[in-house]
Scaffold this active site. Structure first.
Site, PDB file in Angstrom:
ATOM      1  N   GLU B  83       7.445  10.509  28.737  1.00 15.68           N
ATOM      2  CA  GLU B  83       8.342   9.376  28.925  1.00 15.68           C
ATOM      3  C   GLU B  83       9.632   9.510  28.120  1.00 15.68           C
ATOM      4  O   GLU B  83      10.714   9.587  28.659  1.00 15.68           O
ATOM      5  CB  GLU B  83       7.622   8.088  28.536  1.00 15.68           C
ATOM      6  CG  GLU B  83       7.687   7.037  29.625  1.00 15.68           C
ATOM      7  CD  GLU B  83       6.712   5.909  29.364  1.00 15.68           C
ATOM      8  OE1 GLU B  83       6.295   5.264  30.330  1.00 15.68           O
ATOM      9  OE2 GLU B  83       6.377   5.661  28.195  1.00 15.68           O
ATOM     10  N   THR B 235     -21.008   8.001  19.067  1.00 15.72           N
ATOM     11  CA  THR B 235     -20.719   7.934  17.638  1.00 15.72           C
ATOM     12  C   THR B 235     -20.433   6.503  17.205  1.00 15.72           C
ATOM     13  O   THR B 235     -20.066   5.657  18.005  1.00 15.72           O
ATOM     14  CB  THR B 235     -19.552   8.878  17.220  1.00 15.72           C
ATOM     15  OG1 THR B 235     -18.725   8.221  16.277  1.00 15.72           O
ATOM     16  CG2 THR B 235     -18.745   9.305  18.400  1.00 15.72           C
ATOM     17  N   HIS B 237     -18.822   3.191  15.357  1.00 15.63           N
ATOM     18  CA  HIS B 237     -17.523   2.594  15.041  1.00 15.63           C
ATOM     19  C   HIS B 237     -17.712   1.097  14.892  1.00 15.63           C
ATOM     20  O   HIS B 237     -18.723   0.546  15.321  1.00 15.63           O
ATOM     21  CB  HIS B 237     -16.506   2.899  16.143  1.00 15.63           C
ATOM     22  CG  HIS B 237     -16.883   2.333  17.483  1.00 15.63           C
ATOM     23  ND1 HIS B 237     -16.594   1.040  17.854  1.00 15.63           N
ATOM     24  CD2 HIS B 237     -17.556   2.876  18.521  1.00 15.63           C
ATOM     25  CE1 HIS B 237     -17.070   0.829  19.081  1.00 15.63           C
ATOM     26  NE2 HIS B 237     -17.662   1.920  19.500  1.00 15.63           N
ATOM     27  N   THR B 302       7.162  -8.456 -18.076  1.00 11.37           N
ATOM     28  CA  THR B 302       7.973  -7.265 -18.274  1.00 11.37           C
ATOM     29  C   THR B 302       7.453  -6.460 -19.459  1.00 11.37           C
ATOM     30  O   THR B 302       7.469  -5.221 -19.434  1.00 11.37           O
ATOM     31  CB  THR B 302       9.451  -7.654 -18.467  1.00 11.37           C
ATOM     32  OG1 THR B 302       9.873  -8.376 -17.309  1.00 11.37           O
ATOM     33  CG2 THR B 302      10.336  -6.438 -18.639  1.00 11.37           C
ATOM     34  N   GLU B 325      15.030  -7.661 -11.435  1.00 10.23           N
ATOM     35  CA  GLU B 325      15.456  -8.885 -12.094  1.00 10.23           C
ATOM     36  C   GLU B 325      16.454  -8.639 -13.208  1.00 10.23           C
ATOM     37  O   GLU B 325      17.338  -9.452 -13.442  1.00 10.23           O
ATOM     38  CB  GLU B 325      14.230  -9.629 -12.646  1.00 10.23           C
ATOM     39  CG  GLU B 325      13.472 -10.337 -11.550  1.00 10.23           C
ATOM     40  CD  GLU B 325      12.444 -11.323 -12.059  1.00 10.23           C
ATOM     41  OE1 GLU B 325      12.147 -11.313 -13.265  1.00 10.23           O
ATOM     42  OE2 GLU B 325      11.938 -12.091 -11.244  1.00 10.23           O
ATOM     43  N   LYS B 464      -9.315 -10.449 -10.591  1.00  5.25           N
ATOM     44  CA  LYS B 464     -10.194  -9.606  -9.793  1.00  5.25           C
ATOM     45  C   LYS B 464      -9.923  -8.145 -10.098  1.00  5.25           C
ATOM     46  O   LYS B 464      -8.830  -7.785 -10.547  1.00  5.25           O
ATOM     47  CB  LYS B 464     -10.008  -9.874  -8.294  1.00  5.25           C
ATOM     48  CG  LYS B 464      -8.805  -9.215  -7.660  1.00  5.25           C
ATOM     49  CD  LYS B 464      -8.958  -9.213  -6.154  1.00  5.25           C
ATOM     50  CE  LYS B 464      -7.759  -8.542  -5.507  1.00  5.25           C
ATOM     51  NZ  LYS B 464      -7.788  -8.600  -4.066  1.00  5.25           N
TER      52      LYS B 464
END
Lengths: 94, 537
Positions: B83, B235, B237, B302, B325, B464
């Site tokens: 294409e 297989t 998936h 920072t 910043e 976390k």
């Protein structure tokens, strides 16, 4: 006017390849008074040339001269349509 | 074990990831997130169909499959284009950072150009076959020693060959030949629409062993791109429809769990530069993890970045700092106050500071500039201070895509990333940045002001940390000339993260730290909820 030049791209030595070449040579004898040059290219042997000319289907015939360059694919059984596709006007030829 | 192999050298990786789990091996696409859904990649030595309506991302998928093959596995590829002319493709994917032209020169990428030319379809007189295409494709595969072949978009062939039955047998021959040569084939096909049959003529399904569907549907007035594996013959998936976006890195698939994208795939830990924080994290942070530090202005973000940089420099890491910043001079002055000599570090060549205005470019251009610098400088650590400065300038959608892109890039290159995010309110609260990118980062560290006995104290918690146990308590920390010092956890207090602490009513026989811990747990829980919500979009 220069001799019409053609390249015929075929895939291997198949029945279809042979039919296409035979049909074209017969057409040339009948309609071009055998005044032509034909280079037959086997795409399996020379894939780079097939790439260069962007050959998708086989057999494919390319008319390189005179311009405009034209191409047609198939086994060329129908001469009238081939002549039309290649833009060869029978009335002009000598 | 697949994961562990992922970060090894390209060649080694190619062989290790090919360990079969049965009769069928998989070839990793290295499209971020996709291999997780496909459980390893697409079946090796087979033909996989990627079908989708116009604009669903088929061509990008195909180009990415080949590009990543070269970049990640050093596997050459052949792109058969039906294409788009090669020139257009080369130009279009350049934005994703894929240098097709360069690969063509190295013999790693080859086009077979079957795109329509000015002459239009060739007239047909009699019987013919696709011998020309067959010869060209096999020639290209042989010359490049290709392992991957993409046929894009096969549907365009129907214009040249109007007979579907002929097309079907001819394509079957070509695909069979390619499979015999051991290459993995990706075929794209255009669907008439997102519903209904997979393809218009059923030709492509016939020649493919596996089918992947890309959709680009309009839901709630928003475009939603999804990918679904319809079938993988023999297989495993995943079965669901999974969202993906097209970012500056190409396609990034976002499984709901975001596991693949963000899961730390190495167990190598690196020091953060703050030893107490490393202890809290269970011995440092993972090498290829992305850490978000969130806090109000002045909480020491920072500073944490500065210490993260010195932590890297103390080792053998190359560090790259993107500042949005503060100016360069300001950064250097700040660092100096904490005993870090940025100028000297830059002279050694192991630190690079890049200060930019968020407004100076579009989000895409910011990404491209950063990507090029990362590629050129090859850092081990990258810090972005702050992400929220970018968030303020751009709309949320492009911001999120930017974060996805940069995260994917860092992970791909096993770089440790630290992003900072400024919360709008001084006490408590979260920022938009957090809400929108919390699912994308591996670790989140919260820095909060806490009012205590009429003074401002600072509290820190690791909200976390993926793939690791960590200290969940809220700890008080102080900042002095040497940097950040993390002290013991707040005891006998609750409401810490909301900013207004109240003493817990002591109950007999109970540990006074109970409430602070509970607080933190509640926070963790509530965070989990927001995370789930944000990952749904």
């Amino acid at each position: 006017m220069s001799t019409p030049t053609f390249q015929l791209f075929v895939a291997g030595d198949s029945a279809r390849s042979r039919a296409a070449e035979a049909n074209f040579r017969r057409l040339a004898a009948e309609r071009l008074q055998d005044r032509y040059e034909l280079l037959v290219v086997d795409v399996m042997q020379d894939p780079d040339r097939a790439e260069e000319h962007r050959i998708l289907t086989t057999p494919t015939l390319i008319k390189t001269t005179p311009t405009p360059m034209r191409r047609v694919t198939g086994d060329f059984g129908d001469f009238d349509t081939v002549m039309l596709a290649l833009a060869i006007n029978p009335s002009i030829r000598r | 074990m697949k994961k562990a192999a992922k970060r090894s050298s390209p060649k080694k990786r190619a062989t290790t990831t090919r360990v079969s789990t049965g009769a069928i091996r998989k070839t990793p696409t290295h499209i971020p997130g996709f291999d997780y859904v496909a459980e390893g990649g697409i079946p090796t030595g087979r033909a996989t169909l990627v079908a989708g309506s116009a604009g669903s991302g088929k061509t990008v998928f195909a180009a990415q499959f080949l590009s990543m093959g070269i970049l990640e596995d050093d596997e050459p590829g052949v792109f058969v284009t039906f294409e788009e002319p090669p020139a257009d493709l080369r130009r279009n994917v350049k934005a994703f950072g894929w240098d097709i032209e360069g690969w063509e020169k190295q013999g790693k990428w080859r086009f077979v150009d079957v795109s329509p030319d000015a002459h239009g379809p060739t007239p047909i007189v009699g019987q013919f076959d696709l011998g020309g295409l067959m010869a060209r494709v096999t020639n290209a595969v042989e010359k490049t020693k290709a392992k991957r072949v993409a046929l894009d978009t096969l549907s365009a062939l129907i214009h040249a060959i109007p007979d579907p039955a002929l097309l079907r047998t001819e394509l079957f021959k070509i695909v069979a030949q390619l499979k015999e040569m051991g290459v993995t084939v990706l075929i794209t096909a255009e669907r008439p629409d997102d519903l209904g049959p997979i393809t218009r003529n059923g030709v492509e399904e016939f020649v493919a062993d596996n089918v992947i569907i890309l959709r680009n549907s309009l839901a709630d007035e928003r475009r939603r791109r999804t990918v679904e594996i319809l079938k993988f013959r023999g297989t495993a998936h995943k079965r669901e429809e999974v969202t993906f976006t097209i970012t500056q890195c190409g396609i990034v698939v976002l499984p709901l769990t975001s596991q693949e994208l963000t899961q730390a795939s190495t167990t190598l830990r690196i020091p953060s530069g703050i030893s107490e924080l490393d202890e809290m994290a269970g011995g440092g942070f993972f090498r290829d993890s992305v850490i978000l530090i969130s806090g109000a202005t002045g909480t020491g973000k920072t500073l944490a970045v500065t210490q993260f940089m010195s932590g890297g420099l103390a080792g053998k890491d190359r560090c790259l700092l993107f500042a949005f910043e503060e100016s360069r001079d300001q950064l250097i002055r700040n660092a100096e106050a904490w005993g870090m000599d940025y100028v000297k570090a830059e002279k050694t060549g192991r630190l690079k500071i890049v200060s930019q205005y968020p407004h100076s470019r579009s989000m895409e251009d910011h990404f491209v500039v950063m990507r090029d610098m990362i590629n050129e400088y090859k850092p081990d650590r990258v810090a972005v201070d702050s992400l929220s400065a970018l968030e303020r300038v751009f709309n949320l959608r492009s911001f999120r895509e930017f974060v996805i892109s940069i995260t994917a890039l860092l992970k791909q290159k096993s770089i440790t990333g630290v992003f900072t995010s400024t919360t709008a309110t001084l006490l408590g609260g979260g920022s938009v940045t957090e809400r929108h990118i919390s699912t994308l980062t591996d670790s989140i560290i919260l820095l909060r002001y806490v009012e205590r006995d009429g003074r401002m104290a600072r509290g820190l918690t690791i909200l976390k940390m993926r793939g690791s146990l960590h200290d969940t308590s809220i700890r008080e920390y102080t900042i002095d000339k040497k940097g950040m010092h993390i002290g013991p956890r707040f005891r006998g207090m609750s409401g810490i993260l909301s900013g207004a602490m109240v003493p817990t009513t002591r109950r007999r026989g109970e540990d006074s730290g109970y409430s602070a811990e509970k607080q933190s747990e509640e926070w963790h829980d509530s965070w989990q909820t927001t995370e789930d919500m944000s990952s749904d979009e």
